[in-house]
Design a protein around this motif. Structure first.
Motif, short mmCIF file in Angstrom:
data_model
loop_
_atom_site.label_atom_id
_atom_site.label_comp_id
_atom_site.label_asym_id
_atom_site.label_seq_id
_atom_site.Cartn_x
_atom_site.Cartn_y
_atom_site.Cartn_z
N TYR A 345 0.81 -1.22 0.00
CA TYR A 345 0.00 0.00 0.00
C TYR A 345 0.85 1.28 0.00
N GLU A 349 1.30 3.73 -3.25
CA GLU A 349 0.86 5.13 -3.25
C GLU A 349 2.03 6.07 -3.58
N TYR A 352 2.73 5.84 -7.32
CA TYR A 352 1.69 6.57 -8.05
C TYR A 352 2.02 8.07 -8.10
N ARG A 353 2.63 8.56 -7.01
CA ARG A 353 2.99 9.99 -6.93
C ARG A 353 4.41 10.26 -7.43
N GLU A 385 -7.23 5.39 2.85
CA GLU A 385 -7.60 6.82 2.80
C GLU A 385 -6.69 7.63 3.74
N ARG A 388 -3.29 8.07 2.09
CA ARG A 388 -3.34 9.06 1.00
C ARG A 388 -3.35 10.48 1.54
N ASP A 392 -0.50 13.36 0.96
CA ASP A 392 -0.86 14.55 0.19
C ASP A 392 -0.95 15.82 1.05
#
Length: 472
Positions: A345, A349, A352-353, A385, A388, A392
């Motif tokens: 996980y 993530e 992905y960034r 969540e 993330r 962010d």
């Protein structure tokens, strides 16, 4: 693997964890500095300036040789490699030729779950030249600027035998080499210019083409794919491939001719008279004792110590920073859960960034998230969540769970949602009863949507089966 493809690599890696350059006391921390501000008469090659070897650089090079399973030389010597280029003001580069510091090593590369050996021909030391800055592309630039801040940076060059058989293998090899160097703490691959690759590629029976100075990991794979395709097309048309040096244009994704390939004798190597030969064999045992735990040994330990899968162990140990992060988390909670949440996980993530674990939040926050999962306070979806939001926006996991209402719903609310979904989706219920098991996934999904992901999917599944059996 492509049977007719032959690839050998020459990988230049800066020993950029050193504080000073290879032959002078200038700082290696030039990134972000004004051009030509980290220079002295030695690294500018001014007449009369004499080089003095950086002992720590020699130690680092021996450690690299040992980590690559090489034999360490009894004696090593520096040579002058003579050629003129604007970024080399002396007209020669100080490098190693006949007596490299390490030879005859081996490293395995894992492609599609098959580990293949790749022989290391030699590891030698040399100084980096300066840097040419083109305005636009190398073909269209109207002028070129020269920055000598890089001049004299300590380099090791790792030369492989032509054992690689595909661009993918080449990229995997380079990634693994980078990881080993970072485990040794002699190299930071994130710095500009830290690693540059010359790739030699040919098709069986054809001439060898060198692609010079590829500066990105992905670029190596793309440049080789293009060059193999170019050589195949020439072969198909009956055109002879000539031995030459080519440049890889990253923007246009193609290789272009630079010059005909030089032979070693054209460089007129001769011993560097200002540096004496070094006897280094006696250093070997002392430096061997200083080698840290390397990726493969750490992978084996993670499997046995934490009971995690082979795949998770491979992912977690592929980067020293990720391995350290995992150990911080695994030491304070369920290590198997920690492996899943860090390797799958968190890393997913970050990928992905387009970021790495240095951009992640503190391990203590991951420990908190896993604790909340273990106590069934949040669901998997809620935990994702939280991750993330932390990546962010930052913050504290407890506040995020509260402010975003991510705590798992009570069982009576889940039961109410399941009942509503059954009554609202008669067609799916009928499909399930008529033997279409995929309808169950749809119904579970509808309950998760209704509860905004806060229901436990396992509980939802059990409730659906219980209630549907009652109404059959």
């Amino acid at each position: 693997m492509e049977d007719d493809v032959i690839i050998g690599l020459e990988i230049h890696c800066q020993l950029n964890k050193l504080n000073s350059k290879l032959f002078c006391g200038c700082s290696t921390k030039h990134h972000g500095s004004e051009p030509n501000t980290h220079t002295c008469p030695v690294c500018l090659g001014l007449p009369g300036a004499l080089p003095v070897i950086n002992k720590k650089a020699v130690e680092y090079a021996i450690m690299v040789g040992l980590a690559l399973n090489c034999g360490i030389a009894e004696h090593t010597q520096f040579y002058r490699k003579n050629y003129y280029y604007p970024d080399l003001p002396r007209g020669f580069q100080i490098t190693q030729y006949d007596y490299p510091i390490a030879e005859n090593g081996m490293m395995t590369v894992d492609v599609d779950s098959i580990e293949r050996p790749v022989r290391i021909k030699r590891v030698h030391m040399e100084e980096d030249p300066g840097r040419l800055v083109h305005q636009g592309s190398i073909e269209t630039s109207k002028y070129v600027l020269v920055d000598y801040n890089r001049s004299g940076m300590p380099l090791i060059e790792v030369v492989t035998e032509p054992d690689l058989r595909s661009p993918k293998e080449a990229r995997r090899f380079i990634n693994k080499l980078r990881n080993i160097l970072e485990y040794l703490d002699v190299f930071d691959g994130s710095l500009e210019g830290a690693l540059r690759v010359d790739a030699n590629v040919s098709l069986k029976g054809g001439a060898r083409v060198e692609i010079k100075n590829i500066s990105s990991y992905k670029g190596v794979e793309r440049a080789l794919l293009f060059e193999i395709s170019r050589q195949r097309n020439m072969k198909r048309r009956g055109v002879t491939v000539t031995q030459e040096t080519r440049h890889y244009d990253d923007e246009r994704n193609c290789t272009i001719t630079l010059r005909s390939k030089e032979q070693a004798e054209e460089y007129r190597y001769f011993p560097e008279a200002d540096l004496v030969p070094l006897s280094v064999k006696d250093w070997e045992n002392k430096l061997k004792a200083r080698l840290p735990e390397l990726p493969e040994a750490k992978r084996d330990r993670f499997r046995s110590q934490y009971g995690i899968s082979d795949n998770h162990a491979k992912v977690l140990t592929a980067e020293i920073r990720l391995a350290n992060y995992y150990e911080c988390v695994a030491g304070k909670c369920d290590p198997v859960m920690a492996a899943t949440w860090v390797a799958d996980y968190l890393k997913g993530e970050l990928n992905y960034r387009d970021r790495d674990v240095r951009d992640a939040f503190e391990p203590e926050k991951m420990i908190f998230i896993i604790d909340q999962l273990k106590k069934a306070i949040i669901t998997d979806k809620g935990a994702v969540e939280v991750i993330r939001v932390l990546l962010d926006e930052g913050g504290e996991p407890a506040s995020i769970i509260k402010s975003r209402n991510l705590a798992k719903v009570e069982s009576d609310i889940t039961r109410k949602a399941v009942t509503e979904v059954i009554s609202e989706n008669a067609s799916a219920v009928q499909d399930l009863r008529s033997g279409k098991p995929q309808a169950m996934n749809f119904l579970v999904g509808m309950v998760m949507k209704k509860t905004r992901g806060r229901a436990d999917p396992e509980e939802v599944n059990l409730l659906l089966r219980e209630l549907l059996e009652c109404t059959l």
